[in-house]
Design a protein around this motif. Structure first.
Motif, PDB file in Angstrom:
ATOM      1  N   LEU A 182      -2.402  -0.870  -0.208  1.00 58.41           N
ATOM      2  CA  LEU A 182      -2.031  -0.599  -1.052  1.00 58.41           C
ATOM      3  C   LEU A 182      -2.599  -1.447  -2.263  1.00 58.41           C
ATOM      4  CD1 LEU A 182       1.793   0.340  -1.101  1.00 58.41           C
ATOM      5  CD2 LEU A 182       0.006   1.647  -2.064  1.00 58.41           C
ATOM      6  N   GLN A 183      -2.852  -2.742  -2.033  1.00 60.90           N
ATOM      7  CA  GLN A 183      -3.242  -3.800  -2.750  1.00 60.90           C
ATOM      8  C   GLN A 183      -4.850  -3.405  -2.992  1.00 60.90           C
ATOM      9  OE1 GLN A 183      -2.334  -7.302  -0.800  1.00 60.90           O
ATOM     10  NE2 GLN A 183      -0.247  -7.253  -1.514  1.00 60.90           N
ATOM     11  N   ALA A 184      -5.521  -2.613  -2.220  1.00 58.85           N
ATOM     12  CA  ALA A 184      -6.705  -2.231  -2.484  1.00 58.85           C
ATOM     13  C   ALA A 184      -7.044  -1.106  -3.340  1.00 58.85           C
ATOM     14  CB  ALA A 184      -7.519  -2.179  -1.229  1.00 58.85           C
ATOM     15  N   ILE A 185      -6.073   0.090  -3.105  1.00 61.36           N
ATOM     16  CA  ILE A 185      -5.753   1.185  -3.606  1.00 61.36           C
ATOM     17  C   ILE A 185      -5.413   1.027  -5.135  1.00 61.36           C
ATOM     18  CG2 ILE A 185      -4.818   3.475  -3.749  1.00 61.36           C
ATOM     19  CD1 ILE A 185      -4.605   3.369  -0.781  1.00 61.36           C
ATOM     20  N   ASN A 186      -4.204   0.215  -5.270  1.00 62.58           N
ATOM     21  CA  ASN A 186      -3.866   0.063  -6.688  1.00 62.58           C
ATOM     22  C   ASN A 186      -4.680  -0.229  -7.869  1.00 62.58           C
ATOM     23  OD1 ASN A 186      -1.258   0.926  -5.418  1.00 62.58           O
ATOM     24  ND2 ASN A 186      -0.432  -1.164  -5.479  1.00 62.58           N
ATOM     25  N   PRO A 187      -5.439  -1.099  -7.832  1.00 59.44           N
ATOM     26  CA  PRO A 187      -6.334  -1.483  -8.913  1.00 59.44           C
ATOM     27  C   PRO A 187      -7.289  -0.399  -9.239  1.00 59.44           C
ATOM     28  CG  PRO A 187      -6.300  -3.356  -7.583  1.00 59.44           C
ATOM     29  CD  PRO A 187      -5.494  -2.084  -6.762  1.00 59.44           C
ATOM     30  N   ILE A 188      -7.920   0.404  -8.118  1.00 59.81           N
ATOM     31  CA  ILE A 188      -8.634   1.546  -8.186  1.00 59.81           C
ATOM     32  C   ILE A 188      -8.253   2.772  -8.875  1.00 59.81           C
ATOM     33  CG2 ILE A 188     -10.226   3.043  -6.801  1.00 59.81           C
ATOM     34  CD1 ILE A 188     -10.426   0.840  -4.543  1.00 59.81           C
ATOM     35  N   VAL A 189      -6.808   3.039  -8.389  1.00 63.77           N
ATOM     36  CA  VAL A 189      -6.226   4.029  -9.243  1.00 63.77           C
ATOM     37  C   VAL A 189      -6.005   3.797 -10.417  1.00 63.77           C
ATOM     38  CG1 VAL A 189      -4.147   5.486  -8.867  1.00 63.77           C
ATOM     39  CG2 VAL A 189      -5.479   4.972  -6.821  1.00 63.77           C
ATOM     40  N   ALA A 190      -5.341   2.669 -10.862  1.00 63.67           N
ATOM     41  CA  ALA A 190      -5.044   2.228 -12.128  1.00 63.67           C
ATOM     42  C   ALA A 190      -6.040   2.126 -13.031  1.00 63.67           C
ATOM     43  CB  ALA A 190      -4.199   0.898 -11.969  1.00 63.67           C
ATOM     44  N   THR A 191      -7.186   1.547 -12.767  1.00 67.95           N
ATOM     45  CA  THR A 191      -8.255   1.409 -13.600  1.00 67.95           C
ATOM     46  C   THR A 191      -9.102   2.434 -13.764  1.00 67.95           C
ATOM     47  OG1 THR A 191      -8.345  -1.011 -12.892  1.00 67.95           O
ATOM     48  CG2 THR A 191     -10.374  -0.111 -14.073  1.00 67.95           C
ATOM     49  N   GLY A 192      -9.220   3.345 -12.897  1.00 72.47           N
ATOM     50  CA  GLY A 192      -9.808   4.505 -12.766  1.00 72.47           C
ATOM     51  C   GLY A 192      -9.353   5.362 -13.680  1.00 72.47           C
ATOM     52  N   MET A 193      -7.970   5.461 -13.619  1.00 67.25           N
ATOM     53  CA  MET A 193      -7.027   6.557 -14.365  1.00 67.25           C
ATOM     54  C   MET A 193      -7.256   6.070 -15.952  1.00 67.25           C
ATOM     55  SD  MET A 193      -3.477   7.900 -13.037  1.00 67.25           S
ATOM     56  CE  MET A 193      -2.803   6.490 -13.498  1.00 67.25           C
ATOM     57  N   ALA A 194      -7.201   4.855 -16.108  1.00 71.04           N
ATOM     58  CA  ALA A 194      -7.279   4.347 -17.548  1.00 71.04           C
ATOM     59  C   ALA A 194      -8.479   4.602 -17.985  1.00 71.04           C
ATOM     60  CB  ALA A 194      -6.944   2.654 -17.357  1.00 71.04           C
ATOM     61  N   MET A 195      -9.811   4.459 -17.390  1.00 72.26           N
ATOM     62  CA  MET A 195     -10.957   4.401 -17.792  1.00 72.26           C
ATOM     63  C   MET A 195     -11.204   6.077 -18.172  1.00 72.26           C
ATOM     64  SD  MET A 195     -13.170   1.959 -15.415  1.00 72.26           S
ATOM     65  CE  MET A 195     -14.831   2.395 -16.157  1.00 72.26           C
TER      66      MET A 195
END
Lengths: 310, 366
Positions: free
Chosen positions: B281-294
Motif C-alpha cells: 500500500l505504501q508503494a501504491i498510495n503515492p502512485i495512485v494519489a499523484t497520478g490521479m491528481a496530475m
C-alpha cells in the motif's frame, strides 16, 4: 458444553485440519498440543468463529456455532498468540476500548478494568503506554483484554511465547486460578509440554491436522506404560552409534537430544549393558545416564517421531 | 461503530503529526504554486517593459481591477524570464505590444486577452479621432454613449469561463492541493485496517459482539471526518489568513466535499482489497494519489492540457469532478445545479469502488 464434529479446513489444496472430533465440558481445562504447523491455530480460529470450517460443525450447548457465530462470541474470550493491542495507547485505554465493544459502560466498565488489572498485576502501570511495557507485561495485558467481559470459555493460543520465566509462572498461576476458582473453561494450546501438564485435565495431541491422541495425562502416559526412557549424555555425539542402536530389535526408538540421545526401550529389558558395549565400540565416552518413566514429551515423540519444538 | 470511531480519534490524539503535516504541506504547496505573494492590493502583478511613448498605455492598462502593470527594464525582464523567476513579461511599444514568454502559464492567456482588448479599443478610438476635427469631443461622446448604451448585452457562460479572473488560478491551486493531500491522509489512515488485521486487533474486535460492518463503518467514517477536518482547516486558513474570501455557495460546497471524500475513501478500500501488505500500500498510495491528481487537474488546470488521451483519462478521475464542482460552488457561485453532475459521478465512483473493495477484502480473507 462445546464439541466439534469432523471439523475440516482446506486452504486451496492444503488440508490444515483434517476431520477432528473434540469436546470440552464446562469448567474443564483442556490442552491442545502439537508442533508448529500441526493445525492448532486453525482449529482455534474455527472454534472461535474467526474462520468457517470447510466441512464439519462446532456446537455450543447443542447449537451450531457455524450457523450462528454470535452464540460463541458472547461467551468467549480469546488470547491470541500475537500481542493484539494498540501499542500507542496505554493499558487502561486498551482495556477501555475492548470493554466498550463488549458493551460495558460507566462504573461497570471501570470496575472490570480495575479487576483485570489487579488480576494481571499491572494496576500500578495502567497509564503507561503498551509499547513501553516488557514482553511479559504486554502478554499479561493481552490476557487481561480477553478476561474483561468475564467469558465462560477462555481460549489461549500459546500465551507464554517469548517471555521471561517469572512472567510465565505468573500467567500459569493466573490461568489455574481462573479455572479452579472461577470455573472458567480453558482451552490452552502450547508447545511447552510442562505448561500443559501443569494446567490441563485432558489433552489433545495434534499433528498434520489430525488428533493423534487424547485423554488425561495418565491415560496418555499409559501409551508408554510398558516402556522406559534412557537418556544418555555422550561425547562426541555419534550418529553412527545411534543408527546401530536403532537396528537393535529390542530398542523401540532412538532420538538425538541436546547432549546425546534418548532411547525408548521395553521396561525391564536391561539394555544398559548392550548400550555401553556399543558406545565403547564406537569410541564414544558416556558422561551421564538417566533412566526415566515416560513423560508426555516421550509420548509425543513416540506418536509423531519428532519433538514439539521441531 | 462509535467505539471504533472514538478509538481512532484517541489514536490520532497520540499521533497527530501525519495529519498536521498534510495540512501544512497543502498550505506550502498552494503558496509555492498559487503564488499568492505576487498580488498587490488584491491585484495580480504583471511586469512590463518598453521604450518610447509607453506611459499612456501603462495608464490605460492599469485601469484594470484585476491586474497591476509595473514597469521594469528590458534587461531585467529578459533576465527574470530567462532564469524562470517570471513566466512571461509584456513588451509595450508605441503602437503595439508583444509578450516575452519563458514557460507556458494559463494566466498569461487571460492577461493577453485583457491587453488585446485595451489596445483594440484605444486604437479604434485613435482611428475615429483622425476622422474628426475635435478628437477630444468625440472621445467624450463615445464614452458617454458607452456609459448609457442603447442595448445592454449580458453574457453568461453555461459552464465556467476559465481564468477570466486572476483569483481563479489561486482557487484552482488551493482546491486542487487540498483535494490532493487529503487523498494521502485518507489512504494512510485506511492502512490502519491492514495493520490491525496483521497485529491481531482486528480479529479481537471481530470476535466481540460488534458486527463486521460496524467495524468497517467506524474506520470509514473516521477517514471521512478526518478528511473533512483537513479540507475545512485548509479552506478556513486561506479564507481568513490569505484573503481567499470569495462569497461561496455553502451547501453545494459541503455536499461536494462529502461526495468527494466518499469517493476517495471507497477508492482506498479498493486499494486495500488489491494490496494485502502495508508495504504494498505504501508503494501504491503515492502512485495512485499523484497520478490521479496530475490527470485530474490538481496541479494545473485542465484547460491548459491539449492532449486528447490525457483529457479522456481525466474524465475517470474523481479529483477532476471534485475540483470542477468546488470551483462552481466557491468561485462562480453557480448553485446546486452546477454541482449535481460531478456529485453524481463521485457517488457512482464511490459505490463501485466500495463494493469491489469490500468484496476483495473479504474474499482474500476466506
Amino acid at each position: 458444553m462445546l464439541e466439534t464434529e469432523l471439523l475440516q479446513k482446506k486452504f486451496k489444496d492444503q488440508l490444515a485440519v483434517d476431520g477432528i472430533n473434540f469436546y470440552m465440558e464446562k469448567g474443564e481445562s483442556i490442552g491442545l498440543l502439537g508442533p508448529n504447523g500441526a493445525g492448532k491455530s486453525t482449529t482455534i480460529s474455527m472454534i472461535s468463529s474467526l474462520i468457517k470450517p470447510t466441512t464439519g460443525d462446532i456446537r455450543l450447548n447443542g447449537k451450531s456455532v457455524v450457523k450462528n457465530p454470535q452464540l460463541i462470541r458472547e461467551v468467549l474470550g480469546v488470547v491470541p498468540q500475537e500481542i493484539a493491542l494498540y501499542e500507542e495507547l496505554s493499558a487502561y485505554e486498551n482495556l477501555k476500548f475492548f470493554g466498550r465493544i463488549y458493551k460495558l459502560r460507566g462504573k461497570e466498565l471501570e470496575k472490570k478494568i480495575h479487576s483485570v488489572l489487579n488480576l494481571v498485576g499491572l494496576q500500578e502501570r495502567q497509564k503507561d503506554l503498551v509499547k513501553n511495557y516488557s514482553g511479559g507485561m504486554q502478554r499479561r495485558i493481552n490476557i487481561a483484554v480477553a478476561l474483561l467481559h468475564e467469558p465462560e470459555i477462555l481460549i489461549m493460543d500459546e500465551p507464554t511465547v517469548g517471555i521471561d520465566p517469572q512472567s510465565r509462572s505468573y500467567i500459569l498461576d493466573m490461568v489455574r486460578q481462573l479455572n479452579e476458582e472461577r470455573g472458567m473453561t480453558v482451552l490452552y494450546t502450547s508447545h511447552y509440554m510442562e505448561e500443559v501438564e501443569k494446567l490441563c485435565d485432558r489433552i489433545y495431541i495434534m499433528d498434520h491436522g489430525k488428533i493423534i491422541a487424547s485423554g488425561t495425562k495418565e491415560e496418555l502416559k499409559s501409551v508408554l506404560s510398558n516402556e522406559e526412557t534412557i537418556l544418555v549424555d555422550m561425547n562426541p555425539i555419534s550418529k553412527e552409534l545411534m543408527q546401530t542402536l536403532e537396528e537393535d530389535d529390542e530398542i523401540i526408538q532412538v532420538n538425538e537430544i541436546d547432549k546425546g540421545m534418548k532411547l525408548i526401550v521395553p521396561k525391564g529389558s536391561n539394555k544398559l549393558t548392550s548400550i555401553f558395549h556399543q558406545t565403547e565400540a564406537f569410541g564414544v565416552q558416556v558422561t551421564n545416564v538417566n533412566v526415566q518413566v515416560p513423560t508426555l514429551e516421550d509420548v509425543f515423540l513416540h506418536l509423531t517421531g519428532r519433538t514439539l519444538r521441531d | 461503530m462509535k467505539s471504533v470511531l472514538l478509538l481512532q480519534f484517541t489514536r490520532l490524539k497520540r499521533a497527530p503529526t501525519l495529519m498536521i503535516s498534510f495540512v501544512v504541506l497543502t498550505i506550502v504547496f498552494v503558496a509555492v504554486i498559487g503564488g499568492f505573494g505576487t498580488s498587490t492590493n488584491g491585484k495580480e502583478t504583471v511586469y512590463a517593459y518598453g521604450e518610447g511613448k509607453t506611459a499612456a498605455w501603462l495608464d490605460l492598462l492599469n485601469e484594470s481591477n484585476v491586474y497591476q502593470f509595473e514597469m521594469i527594464t528590458k534587461q531585467e525582464a529578459q533576465e527574470q524570464v530567462k532564469t524562470g523567476k517570471l513566466h512571461y513579461a509584456l513588451e509595450l511599444q508605441p503602437n503595439n505590444y508583444q509578450f516575452l514568454v519563458g514557460t507556458e502559464d494559463p494566466e498569461q492567456v487571460s492577461v493577453q486577452q485583457y491587453v488585446q482588448n485595451v489596445f483594440q479599443k484605444e486604437r479604434q478610438l485613435q482611428q475615429i479621432s483622425l476622422t474628426v476635427d475635435d478628437p477630444a469631443a468625440i472621445r467624450d461622446q463615445i464614452e458617454a454613449s458607452l456609459d448609457a448604451p442603447v442595448l445592454t448585452v449580458h453574457t453568461e457562460a453555461l459552464h465556467e469561463t476559465a481564468y477570466t479572473d486572476s483569483s481563479a488560478n489561486r482557487y484552482q491551486v488551493m482546491i486542487g492541493m487540498s483535494l490532493y493531500f487529503v487523498i494521502y491522509t485518507i489512504f494512510n489512515n485506511l492502512t490502519n485496517i491492514i495493520m490491525e488485521k496483521r497485529n491481531g486487533t482486528w480479529n479481537r474486535i471481530i470476535l466481540s459482539p460488534v458486527r463486521k460492518w460496524q467495524v468497517y463503518m467506524g474506520h470509514l467514517f473516521y477517514c471521512f471526518v478526518l478528511g473533512f477536518m483537513q479540507i475545512g482547516i485548509v479552506f478556513l486558513v486561506f479564507r481568513y489568513l490569505f484573503g481567499y474570501n470569495n462569497e461561496i455557495d455553502f451547501l453545494p460546497t459541503i455536499v461536494t466535499i462529502s461526495a468527494y471524500l466518499f469517493a476517495i475513501v471507497s477508492l482506498g478500500m479498493l486499494l486495500l482489497g488489491v494490496a494485502s501488505k502495508p508495504q504494498q500500500l505504501q508503494a501504491i498510495n503515492p502512485i495512485v494519489a499523484t497520478g490521479m491528481a496530475m490527470l485530474g487537474g490538481a496541479f494545473w488546470p485542465l484547460d491548459a492540457v491539449s492532449n486528447g488521451i490525457m483529457i479522456a483519462l481525466s474524465k475517470a478521475m474523481p479529483i477532476r469532478y471534485g475540483i470542477e464542482a468546488l470551483k462552481s460552488a466557491m468561485l462562480f457561485n453557480q448553485g446546486f445545479e452546477a454541482v449535481l453532475q460531478p456529485i453524481a459521478f463521485l457517488l457512482l465512483f464511490g459505490v463501485i469502488c466500495m463494493g469491489i473493495g469490500i468484496n476483495l477484502m473479504e474474499r482474500v480473507k476466506n
